[in-house]
Design a protein around this motif. Structure first.
Motif, PDB file in Angstrom:
ATOM      1  N   VAL A  71      44.544  54.983  45.185  1.00 31.32           N
ATOM      2  CA  VAL A  71      44.468  54.912  46.648  1.00 31.32           C
ATOM      3  C   VAL A  71      45.887  54.897  47.223  1.00 31.32           C
ATOM      4  CG1 VAL A  71      43.709  53.547  48.638  1.00 31.32           C
ATOM      5  CG2 VAL A  71      42.278  53.657  46.578  1.00 31.32           C
ATOM      6  N   CYS A 126      38.454  48.404  52.898  1.00 29.59           N
ATOM      7  CA  CYS A 126      38.857  48.188  51.499  1.00 29.59           C
ATOM      8  C   CYS A 126      37.686  48.408  50.542  1.00 29.59           C
ATOM      9  CB  CYS A 126      39.429  46.783  51.325  1.00 29.59           C
ATOM     10  SG  CYS A 126      41.065  46.552  52.075  1.00 29.59           S
ATOM     11  N   THR A 161      34.795  44.721  47.074  1.00 31.14           N
ATOM     12  CA  THR A 161      35.617  45.794  46.539  1.00 31.14           C
ATOM     13  C   THR A 161      35.294  45.911  45.044  1.00 31.14           C
ATOM     14  OG1 THR A 161      37.333  44.086  46.352  1.00 31.14           O
ATOM     15  CG2 THR A 161      37.528  45.640  48.172  1.00 31.14           C
ATOM     16  N   SER A 200      45.882  45.069  46.518  1.00 27.38           N
ATOM     17  CA  SER A 200      46.745  46.213  46.845  1.00 27.38           C
ATOM     18  C   SER A 200      47.214  46.920  45.584  1.00 27.38           C
ATOM     19  CB  SER A 200      47.962  45.745  47.657  1.00 27.38           C
ATOM     20  OG  SER A 200      47.582  45.206  48.888  1.00 27.38           O
ATOM     21  N   LEU A 212      44.200  48.759  43.837  1.00 31.16           N
ATOM     22  CA  LEU A 212      43.780  49.974  44.540  1.00 31.16           C
ATOM     23  C   LEU A 212      44.793  51.095  44.326  1.00 31.16           C
ATOM     24  CD1 LEU A 212      42.429  48.613  47.960  1.00 31.16           C
ATOM     25  CD2 LEU A 212      41.101  49.569  46.066  1.00 31.16           C
ATOM     26  N   SER A 272      37.639  51.447  47.549  1.00 32.88           N
ATOM     27  CA  SER A 272      37.393  51.280  46.119  1.00 32.88           C
ATOM     28  C   SER A 272      36.172  52.072  45.665  1.00 32.88           C
ATOM     29  CB  SER A 272      37.219  49.787  45.782  1.00 32.88           C
ATOM     30  OG  SER A 272      36.050  49.254  46.364  1.00 32.88           O
TER      31      SER A 272
END
Length: 472
Positions: free
Chosen positions: A240, A197, A359, A232, A235, A201
């Motif tokens: 992502v 994670c 992150t 979530s 991102l 990022s």
């Protein structure tokens, strides 16, 4: 404190204690032992101290993160012209500032060993028996050392399954990725744990296309659900692509690309792949069998609450014992192990450990989650402060985030602190200090304390008042 004199009963040992591994856990133990008057030696594979934390882990990756964070902040500031040249700069060039930080850390920690008169051997240690080991020195030759006690703090390395060719120039693990020396446009990250994670990022912040492959049903499932969901969502907002419940079938490599084949039938093509699916303890090839010690399938050692292995005079701490695999916890584990090794009593193990996930933005938490409190049938309530309503966040532009306090409805005791947003890893410590205060752990602390304005710290007052308003 003067060195402990050798007792007549132990004239054969050169050292009271030898520490294997100069990362945070090893350093914590070595400093505690030395300051308690023990004659200590340190053995480390590298020609400088600091361990994986300083050279391939925490320091370089977090310095890289800060550089990317600065780029993202610059890009969203309307006062500056948006430029994109940095998107074509190889990762190892962006890491130039990290090398300066690493050198500074090495110099600082080297002085710690010198001041405490700890002898350092640079090389690979192989244990010969209960009280002896041989160091195969980096500059050639070898030294046989004897010891009364042994501390194993050799850390961990990325897990590398045998069916993946990590020698291929487009296949990386979290150590090798720092050497990426060519520009890419799209990267696959396999494994959506903390490291996966964090890099997702970072790479999306650099303008790469990122596909994050998660073998689980959600990201970081041990976090409070709301915080995991926020990560979530953010991102995905950045671009992502997250794929849950996926497992690798095979990886095809070419000079210019890789193709990841999943058991679900999906095929994903990218310029490179970063493998972030687990870590292994650095215990192979060091002669543990000559101590009568064995490890689990990931090369990790089992210890008791005193960080003592099944061999009484051998202790272990840090990543080599598994959870929580954090530099902060490792140092304290090493220090506690050292305390037990010198005979101190009533030294509690390291248990109150805040998470620190770097992150963009950060995540940090300590205490119980809503899921845990619900399962335990604890009557709790929630207080929240959204960063977008805080003056300091509006000034800096870092308005994404929330501080969440979980507290007992009747006693107002703080039960959990969860933060998502810029500087979360700093913000959490204010609440940690209150939550661990045996005499004043109460939501009232935040409502009755004056915070500087404007600061991010005042999020505690806002969250506490929000929580109080939910009571009736």
């Amino acid at each position: 404190m003067p060195r402990k004199k050798k007792s007549e009963e132990q004239p054969q040992y050169q050292f009271d204690a030898i520490v294997l591994g100069a990362g945070p856990a090893g350093e914590g133990a070595a400093m505690k032992l030395a300051k308690s008057g023990r004659n200590v030696a340190m053995v480390d594979l590298r020609d400088v101290v600091g361990g994986n934390c300083a050279h391939v882990g925490t320091i370089p990756s977090k310095t890289l993160r800060q550089t990317v964070f600065n780029i993202m902040r610059y890009q969203r500031d309307p006062l500056f012209q948006k430029v994109g040249e940095w998107k074509h700069v190889p990762l190892n060039k962006i890491l130039s500032s990290a090398r300066k930080v690493i050198n500074q850390q090495v110099e600082t920690h080297t002085r710690f060993y010198e001041r405490n008169q700890i002898e350092i051997y640079h090389g690979h240690a192989i244990i010969n028996g209960p009280h002896s080991l041989t160091v195969h020195l980096r500059d050639g030759g070898q030294e046989t050392l004897t010891f009364d006690q042994l501390m194993i703090a050799t850390g961990s390395r990325p897990y590398q399954p045998k069916n993946i060719d990590f020698n291929h120039p487009r296949v990386f693990d979290s150590d090798k990725i720092l050497t990426l020396d060519y520009p890419i446009q799209k990267i696959i990250i396999y494994g959506a744990g903390v490291i996966g994670c964090e890099y997702a990022s970072i790479f999306i912040g650099l303008g790469y296309k990122v596909e994050l492959i998660n073998t689980q049903a959600q990201l970081l499932s041990y976090l409070d659900d709301e915080i995991a969901d926020a990560l979530s969502y953010y991102l995905r907002e950045l671009g992502v692509l997250i794929r849950h419940n996926e497992t690798i079938e095979s990886l095809e490599t070419d000079d210019d690309y890789v193709i990841l084949k999943l058991l679900s039938g999906k095929k994903i093509k990218a310029d490179a792949i970063l493998w972030c699916n687990g870590r292994s303890g650095n215990t192979d090839g060091m002669g543990l069998e000559n101590l009568g010690l064995t490890t689990n399938s990931r090369g990790q050692l089992s210890v008791n609450d005193q960080y003592q292995t099944s061999v009484p005079h051998v202790h272990a701490a840090g990543d080599v014992i598994g959870w929580p695999s954090l530099a902060s916890a490792a140092y304290d584990q090493g220090r506690c192990a050292g305390a037990h090794m010198v005979g101190e009593e009533n030294v509690p193990p390291v248990t109150s450990i805040p998470t620190g996930i770097y992150t963009i933005p950060e995540i940090s938490s300590i205490g119980k989650t809503e899921q845990q409190l619900t399962e335990e049938k604890v009557p709790y309530e929630v207080g929240q402060a959204s960063f977008k309503h805080l003056a300091r966040a509006q000034i800096t532009g870092d308005t994404v985030g929330v501080l969440k306090l979980l507290f007992h409805r009747e006693t107002l005791e703080i039960l959990g602190i969860h933060c998502f947003g810029n500087n979360a890893a700093e913000i959490v410590h204010i609440g940690q200090a209150v939550m661990l205060n045996q005499t004043n752990n109460s939501l009232h602390y935040f409502t009755q304390t004056t915070f500087n304005y404007p600061t991010m710290a005042e999020a505690y007052r806002v969250a506490a008042l929000n929580g109080m308003n939910r009571l009736f």
